[in-house]
Design an enzyme around this catalytic site. Structure first.
Site, PDB file in Angstrom:
ATOM      1  N   ASP A 194       0.865  -1.184   0.000  1.00 40.42           N
ATOM      2  CA  ASP A 194       0.000   0.000   0.000  1.00 40.42           C
ATOM      3  C   ASP A 194       0.899   1.231   0.000  1.00 40.42           C
ATOM      4  O   ASP A 194       2.132   1.119  -0.068  1.00 40.42           O
ATOM      5  CB  ASP A 194      -0.952   0.006   1.203  1.00 40.42           C
TER       6      ASP A 194
ATOM      7  N   HIS B 287      -2.859   3.193  -4.563  1.00 40.55           N
ATOM      8  CA  HIS B 287      -2.272   2.686  -3.315  1.00 40.55           C
ATOM      9  C   HIS B 287      -0.840   2.192  -3.541  1.00 40.55           C
ATOM     10  O   HIS B 287      -0.455   1.126  -3.067  1.00 40.55           O
ATOM     11  CB  HIS B 287      -3.139   1.566  -2.741  1.00 40.55           C
TER      12      HIS B 287
ATOM     13  N   GLU C 283      -9.759   2.820  -5.301  1.00 40.94           N
ATOM     14  CA  GLU C 283      -9.378   4.170  -4.922  1.00 40.94           C
ATOM     15  C   GLU C 283      -8.190   4.673  -5.741  1.00 40.94           C
ATOM     16  O   GLU C 283      -7.153   5.067  -5.199  1.00 40.94           O
ATOM     17  CB  GLU C 283      -9.083   4.229  -3.417  1.00 40.94           C
TER      18      GLU C 283
ATOM     19  N   TRP D 241      -8.700  -3.533   8.285  1.00 44.11           N
ATOM     20  CA  TRP D 241      -7.769  -2.484   7.862  1.00 44.11           C
ATOM     21  C   TRP D 241      -7.131  -1.885   9.116  1.00 44.11           C
ATOM     22  O   TRP D 241      -7.812  -1.560  10.079  1.00 44.11           O
ATOM     23  CB  TRP D 241      -8.508  -1.410   7.065  1.00 44.11           C
TER      24      TRP D 241
ATOM     25  N   GLU E  28      -5.223   0.954   9.873  1.00 41.72           N
ATOM     26  CA  GLU E  28      -4.802   2.331  10.141  1.00 41.72           C
ATOM     27  C   GLU E  28      -4.834   2.651  11.631  1.00 41.72           C
ATOM     28  O   GLU E  28      -3.959   3.364  12.131  1.00 41.72           O
ATOM     29  CB  GLU E  28      -5.701   3.326   9.394  1.00 41.72           C
TER      30      GLU E  28
END
Length: 543
Positions: A179, A250, A317, A458, A460
């Site tokens: 990513d 990404h 994205e 995910w 984050e």
């Protein structure tokens, strides 16, 4: 007195209890494997043997044995039948995977201490209740996606999650390896991918709107031998590892390592570093032959490491602004006779679809790969709700349903500010339990394209293994039942019954060392001595 029905997770098709004594497990008990069941016998001796302290020797002289057999007349490779009485345990599977899932149910019947790594009490008497369990999964794809790019999880943590997946009869590990914030897999022909791309100088903490950073580097990667070990460990547990190598968005970590991969005619790619924040990054791969050859080389090494039929290429994205401004990208659009930048992304995806197909593999990507036309052989991970999956299934493409509104486990589990770093929609344990992977809009023929479902983690806001556990559990147990069990329509599901069975399952999770979110009542940081349930002043300590 009628024997109590075993509290199994996920719920089997049927579990018939019998009166009378159960099966005693002791030093004289052997584990005997028929052809094709040797792998499960080895796992059973290792896992249950460690917890009980028993040798489970196949040469044990006592007639009482745990017998493992392949029985092809059962419905499917993953189906099983487990029969327990005072004289024997018989685990029969439609194939090797079915035998393994029967052994997992056998372990649950032994009690929560069977999930420990060493016996708690020497000389303990173990007894399995007399029962017949008949079972088979609803879906063939029962997945968990783990993002190790945003926050790296060391290899031992990954192996632990494979064990947790196996304990819940999940069978696809979607390994999100690259990513903007990090490249986690060694590629020997491109050493700067990990030499530069696996480390960032600092890490943003908190949710996506937070202005806070930790002023310390973060990173790590898996060597190719690490990957081989992870894949082999998963295979022992009948889990397929599906790698994800993100293109064309990404990709800032890769561009930071190799600036020629970016759109250098509109941005100074030599000044880019591995991204240190979250969100949608504007820096995407340039649609050049150089980029195609580079990623073909990456994928050649990936295919050597991962035998999975599917390879995930991301595709989500991908902002098109750089392509709109790039003379080179616009020239490519004209050269290929494409309509616009969406069609350019479709061409990019189609190239790797054909490349993978020629090598006997199948491409799968997030539902943005539908934009501009879907590559002929591609499958879709439907994450932006159900719409992408519905469109793909109606067009004859296979689909894995993983809508963020239902099964993104990084989303918060309760309303209000009390959840650690609250983000996204509120998705409670009951919400996940009432998730239905097959949209009612699909006809029976279209619904056959739903391979199954997947929960996504995910990372984050998950800086370590404890936070991953907290976000995943107990919701992953509810998801596993949705993926495995033949449940009724969502409104008709017995959530109260599931919660009762979870009372036993929490003790298994405790034995496994899972730092799950407390299931009910005030959270620990909301409690004061003598004032149960009164919230503390200020935020919880993790925030």
């Amino acid at each position: 007195m009628t024997p109590e029905t075993p509290k199994l997770i996920p719920a089997p098709l049927s579990a018939e209890t019998a009166g009378g004594p159960g099966f005693p497990l002791d030093a004289a008990t052997g584990v005997e494997a028929g052809p094709g069941a040797e792998r499960t016998a080895r796992w059973l001796r290792t896992a249950v043997g460690a917890a009980t302290g028993l040798p489970l020797d196949p040469a044990a002289g006592d007639a009482r044995r745990v017998r493992l057999r392949i029985r092809p007349d059962l419905e499917g490779d993953e189906a099983y039948r487990l029969t327990v009485d005072a004289e024997r345990v018989l685990i029969e599977g439609g194939g090797p995977a079915g035998v393994f899932y029967g052994a997992q149910t056998f372990r649950q019947l032994l009690g929560p201490d069977a999930f420990r790594r060493a016996p708690l009490h020497a000389g303990r008497v173990w007894e399995v209740p007399a029962v017949t369990v008949t079972d088979a999964p609803r879906f063939r794809w029962r997945g968990l996606m783990l993002d190790v790019a945003r926050h790296f999880m060391p290899k031992e943590g990954v192996l632990r999650y494979l064990d947790l997946m196996a304990a819940h009869k999940l069978n696809v590990f979607h390994f999100h390896l690259t990513d903007d914030q990090g490249w986690r897999i060694e590629i020997r022909r491109h050493p700067r991918l990990t030499g530069i791309g696996s480390w960032r100088a600092r890490t943003k903490t908190g949710h996506r709107a937070s202005p806070l950073w930790e002023e310390k580097p973060h990173g790590g990667h898996y060597t190719q031998d690490d990957i081989r070990e992870i894949v082999a460990y998963a295979a022992e547990r009948h889990i397929t590892v599906v790698p994800e190598i993100d293109v064309p968005g990404h990709s800032q970590a890769a561009i930071a390592a190799y600036p020629e991969l970016g759109n250098s005619d509109v941005v100074d790619t030599s000044a880019l570093s591995v991204w240190d924040t979250w969100g949608i990054n504007p820096n995407v791969l340039a649609p050049t032959d150089t980029t195609l050859r580079f990623y073909e080389g990456v994928l050649e090494e990936v295919l050597e490491l991962f035998p999975s039929r599917f390879v995930h290429i991301g595709g989500d994205e991908c902002p098109k602004d750089q392509w709109r401004r790039s003379p080179a990208a616009q020239a490519r659009i004209r050269e290929l006779g494409l309509a616009d930048e969406d069609a350019l992304q479709s061409w990019f995806v189609g190239h790797f679809d054909a490349w993978l197909t020629a090598r006997g593999r199948r491409l799968i990507g997030w539902d943005e790969i539908l934009e501009g036309g879907l590559a002929e052989g591609a499958a879709v991970s439907s994450w932006r709700g159900y719409a992408g999956g519905i469109a793909a299934a109606r067009a004859g493409h296979d689909v894995v349903m993983c809508p963020e509104q239902q099964v993104y486990l990084d989303h918060r589990q309760a309303p209000g500010p009390d959840e650690p770093v609250p983000i996204g929609w509120v998705r409670t344990l009951e919400d996940v339990y009432r998730f239905e992977p097959v949209p009612p809009e699909l006809t029976p023929e279209e619904a056959r394209h739903v391979l199954g479902t997947q929960a996504n983690l995910w990372t984050e806001v998950m800086e370590d293994q404890g936070r991953v556990d907290y976000q995943a559990f107990p919701r992953l147990a509810a998801f596993a039942e949705v993926a495995w069990s033949a449940l009724p329509a969502p409104a008709e599901r017995d959530f109260a019954g599931f919660e009762r069975r979870m009372t036993a399952h929490y003790r298994r999770l405790d034995a496994l060392g899972v730092a799950y979110r407390p299931p009910a009542g005030p959270l620990p940081w909301q409690r004061r001595p003598g004032v149960l349930g009164r919230p503390l002043d200020g935020p919880p300590p993790h925030r």
